[in-house]
Design a protein around this motif. Sequence first.
Motif, PDB file in Angstrom:
ATOM      1  N   ARG A 104      42.592   4.904 -70.475  1.00 21.49           N
ATOM      2  CA  ARG A 104      43.073   5.715 -69.341  1.00 21.49           C
ATOM      3  C   ARG A 104      42.866   7.207 -69.594  1.00 21.49           C
ATOM      4  NH1 ARG A 104      46.473   4.971 -64.537  1.00 21.49           N
ATOM      5  NH2 ARG A 104      46.009   6.910 -63.496  1.00 21.49           N
ATOM      6  N   ASP A 105      42.879   7.621 -70.876  1.00 20.86           N
ATOM      7  CA  ASP A 105      42.699   9.030 -71.210  1.00 20.86           C
ATOM      8  C   ASP A 105      41.254   9.495 -71.032  1.00 20.86           C
ATOM      9  OD1 ASP A 105      45.391   9.177 -71.825  1.00 20.86           O
ATOM     10  OD2 ASP A 105      45.063   8.841 -73.971  1.00 20.86           O
ATOM     11  N   ARG A 106      40.338   8.581 -70.823  1.00 23.42           N
ATOM     12  CA  ARG A 106      38.928   8.919 -70.631  1.00 23.42           C
ATOM     13  C   ARG A 106      38.661   9.466 -69.229  1.00 23.42           C
ATOM     14  NH1 ARG A 106      37.203   3.156 -73.253  1.00 23.42           N
ATOM     15  NH2 ARG A 106      37.757   3.710 -75.379  1.00 23.42           N
ATOM     16  N   GLU A 107      39.542   9.193 -68.316  1.00 22.69           N
ATOM     17  CA  GLU A 107      39.353   9.579 -66.914  1.00 22.69           C
ATOM     18  C   GLU A 107      39.781  11.024 -66.667  1.00 22.69           C
ATOM     19  OE1 GLU A 107      41.543   6.885 -64.390  1.00 22.69           O
ATOM     20  OE2 GLU A 107      41.072   5.203 -65.700  1.00 22.69           O
ATOM     21  N   LEU A 108      39.069  11.678 -65.769  1.00 23.64           N
ATOM     22  CA  LEU A 108      39.500  12.990 -65.287  1.00 23.64           C
ATOM     23  C   LEU A 108      40.527  12.828 -64.181  1.00 23.64           C
ATOM     24  CD1 LEU A 108      36.152  14.946 -64.934  1.00 23.64           C
ATOM     25  CD2 LEU A 108      37.886  15.192 -66.705  1.00 23.64           C
ATOM     26  N   ALA A 109      40.308  11.835 -63.341  1.00 23.51           N
ATOM     27  CA  ALA A 109      41.195  11.577 -62.204  1.00 23.51           C
ATOM     28  C   ALA A 109      40.954  10.157 -61.724  1.00 23.51           C
ATOM     29  CB  ALA A 109      40.923  12.569 -61.073  1.00 23.51           C
ATOM     30  N   ARG A 110      41.872   9.713 -60.876  1.00 20.80           N
ATOM     31  CA  ARG A 110      41.753   8.366 -60.329  1.00 20.80           C
ATOM     32  C   ARG A 110      42.305   8.341 -58.914  1.00 20.80           C
ATOM     33  NH1 ARG A 110      44.348   3.027 -63.094  1.00 20.80           N
ATOM     34  NH2 ARG A 110      42.891   3.639 -64.706  1.00 20.80           N
ATOM     35  N   MET A 111      41.649   7.579 -58.064  1.00 20.58           N
ATOM     36  CA  MET A 111      42.165   7.266 -56.734  1.00 20.58           C
ATOM     37  C   MET A 111      42.667   5.834 -56.825  1.00 20.58           C
ATOM     38  SD  MET A 111      40.117   6.791 -53.118  1.00 20.58           S
ATOM     39  CE  MET A 111      39.809   5.027 -53.382  1.00 20.58           C
ATOM     40  N   ASP A 112      43.998   5.645 -56.701  1.00 23.10           N
ATOM     41  CA  ASP A 112      44.597   4.314 -56.844  1.00 23.10           C
ATOM     42  C   ASP A 112      44.741   3.558 -55.536  1.00 23.10           C
ATOM     43  OD1 ASP A 112      45.016   3.901 -59.608  1.00 23.10           O
ATOM     44  OD2 ASP A 112      46.691   5.289 -59.571  1.00 23.10           O
ATOM     45  N   MET A 113      44.628   4.237 -54.440  1.00 23.71           N
ATOM     46  CA  MET A 113      44.710   3.585 -53.135  1.00 23.71           C
ATOM     47  C   MET A 113      43.925   4.434 -52.143  1.00 23.71           C
ATOM     48  SD  MET A 113      48.426   4.574 -51.591  1.00 23.71           S
ATOM     49  CE  MET A 113      49.466   4.413 -53.005  1.00 23.71           C
ATOM     50  N   LEU A 114      43.622   3.872 -51.018  1.00 18.16           N
ATOM     51  CA  LEU A 114      42.823   4.582 -50.029  1.00 18.16           C
ATOM     52  C   LEU A 114      43.673   5.639 -49.324  1.00 18.16           C
ATOM     53  CD1 LEU A 114      39.986   4.621 -48.823  1.00 18.16           C
ATOM     54  CD2 LEU A 114      40.811   3.066 -47.052  1.00 18.16           C
ATOM     55  N   PRO A 115      43.338   6.919 -49.528  1.00 21.65           N
ATOM     56  CA  PRO A 115      44.095   7.986 -48.849  1.00 21.65           C
ATOM     57  C   PRO A 115      43.576   8.174 -47.415  1.00 21.65           C
ATOM     58  CG  PRO A 115      42.378   8.941 -50.205  1.00 21.65           C
ATOM     59  CD  PRO A 115      42.310   7.444 -50.408  1.00 21.65           C
ATOM     60  N   ALA A 116      44.146   9.114 -46.723  1.00 19.42           N
ATOM     61  CA  ALA A 116      43.637   9.494 -45.403  1.00 19.42           C
ATOM     62  C   ALA A 116      42.195   9.960 -45.556  1.00 19.42           C
ATOM     63  CB  ALA A 116      44.499  10.601 -44.808  1.00 19.42           C
ATOM     64  N   GLN A 117      41.425   9.843 -44.510  1.00 23.24           N
ATOM     65  CA  GLN A 117      39.988  10.126 -44.578  1.00 23.24           C
ATOM     66  C   GLN A 117      39.687  11.543 -45.056  1.00 23.24           C
ATOM     67  OE1 GLN A 117      37.870   8.694 -41.195  1.00 23.24           O
ATOM     68  NE2 GLN A 117      35.917   9.479 -41.876  1.00 23.24           N
ATOM     69  N   ASP A 118      40.422  12.547 -44.593  1.00 24.34           N
ATOM     70  CA  ASP A 118      40.152  13.916 -45.026  1.00 24.34           C
ATOM     71  C   ASP A 118      40.488  14.098 -46.506  1.00 24.34           C
ATOM     72  OD1 ASP A 118      42.916  13.660 -44.487  1.00 24.34           O
ATOM     73  OD2 ASP A 118      43.123  15.791 -44.022  1.00 24.34           O
ATOM     74  N   ARG A 119      41.510  13.434 -46.987  1.00 26.79           N
ATOM     75  CA  ARG A 119      41.874  13.527 -48.412  1.00 26.79           C
ATOM     76  C   ARG A 119      40.866  12.787 -49.281  1.00 26.79           C
ATOM     77  NH1 ARG A 119      42.279  16.239 -52.084  1.00 26.79           N
ATOM     78  NH2 ARG A 119      43.188  15.385 -53.942  1.00 26.79           N
ATOM     79  N   PHE A 120      40.277  11.735 -48.740  1.00 31.37           N
ATOM     80  CA  PHE A 120      39.257  10.981 -49.462  1.00 31.37           C
ATOM     81  C   PHE A 120      38.090  11.898 -49.820  1.00 31.37           C
ATOM     82  CE2 PHE A 120      35.448   8.198 -49.345  1.00 31.37           C
ATOM     83  CZ  PHE A 120      35.781   7.288 -50.345  1.00 31.37           C
ATOM     84  N   LEU A 121      37.552  12.600 -48.842  1.00 31.94           N
ATOM     85  CA  LEU A 121      36.457  13.528 -49.103  1.00 31.94           C
ATOM     86  C   LEU A 121      36.910  14.649 -50.027  1.00 31.94           C
ATOM     87  CD1 LEU A 121      33.603  14.580 -48.752  1.00 31.94           C
ATOM     88  CD2 LEU A 121      34.329  15.663 -46.608  1.00 31.94           C
ATOM     89  N   ALA A 122      38.106  15.178 -49.808  1.00 31.23           N
ATOM     90  CA  ALA A 122      38.616  16.277 -50.649  1.00 31.23           C
ATOM     91  C   ALA A 122      38.725  15.852 -52.114  1.00 31.23           C
ATOM     92  CB  ALA A 122      39.966  16.751 -50.130  1.00 31.23           C
ATOM     93  N   LEU A 123      39.079  14.610 -52.357  1.00 34.43           N
ATOM     94  CA  LEU A 123      39.161  14.120 -53.742  1.00 34.43           C
ATOM     95  C   LEU A 123      37.802  14.201 -54.423  1.00 34.43           C
ATOM     96  CD1 LEU A 123      40.790  12.729 -55.995  1.00 34.43           C
ATOM     97  CD2 LEU A 123      40.196  10.553 -54.935  1.00 34.43           C
ATOM     98  N   PHE A 124      36.765  13.776 -53.752  1.00 39.37           N
ATOM     99  CA  PHE A 124      35.410  13.868 -54.322  1.00 39.37           C
ATOM    100  C   PHE A 124      34.986  15.330 -54.483  1.00 39.37           C
ATOM    101  CE2 PHE A 124      35.382   9.427 -53.187  1.00 39.37           C
ATOM    102  CZ  PHE A 124      34.561   8.852 -54.133  1.00 39.37           C
ATOM    103  N   GLN A 125      35.314  16.170 -53.514  1.00 39.05           N
ATOM    104  CA  GLN A 125      34.977  17.585 -53.618  1.00 39.05           C
ATOM    105  C   GLN A 125      35.693  18.232 -54.796  1.00 39.05           C
ATOM    106  OE1 GLN A 125      36.067  18.577 -49.587  1.00 39.05           O
ATOM    107  NE2 GLN A 125      33.922  18.610 -48.923  1.00 39.05           N
TER     108      GLN A 125
END
Length: 129
Positions: A104-125
């Motif tokens: 788990r410490d190898r990850e920078l971040a994680r998406m654990d569930m599908l967020p709202a569409q605008d937050r989805f793109l913002a996470l990748f950005q």
Amino acid sequence: MDLADDLGAATRDGKRFAILWGLRNCPACRRMHEVYMADPAIETYIRDHFAILHLNILGSREVTDFDGTRLTEKRLAARYGIIGTPAVQFFPQNVEGLAGQQPRDRELARMDMLPAQDRFLALFQDMRR
């Protein structure tokens, strides 16, 4: 499906490496693909900036983890504590030192569930910064 090799290839291509965990007949996975990824702005951004490895949370294909351990997709998901889909793991651009860390410490971040569409793109950005 060797994570160290996949991360190295992504970095050489100027992209961030991420694993997208899915499951057949998962309603949220279907929504992500049919709605979110149908948006050209989202699809293009992810394709241009990320190398995505698609894995099945219950899958039986063999994957080699950063430390050389070979496991099925299902066991790799358990090793990283992936318990639902869709999930996305984002990793650093350098493989050095990852093998010695807890999964788990190898990850920078994680998406654990599908967020709202605008937050989805913002996470990748956010992962490109």
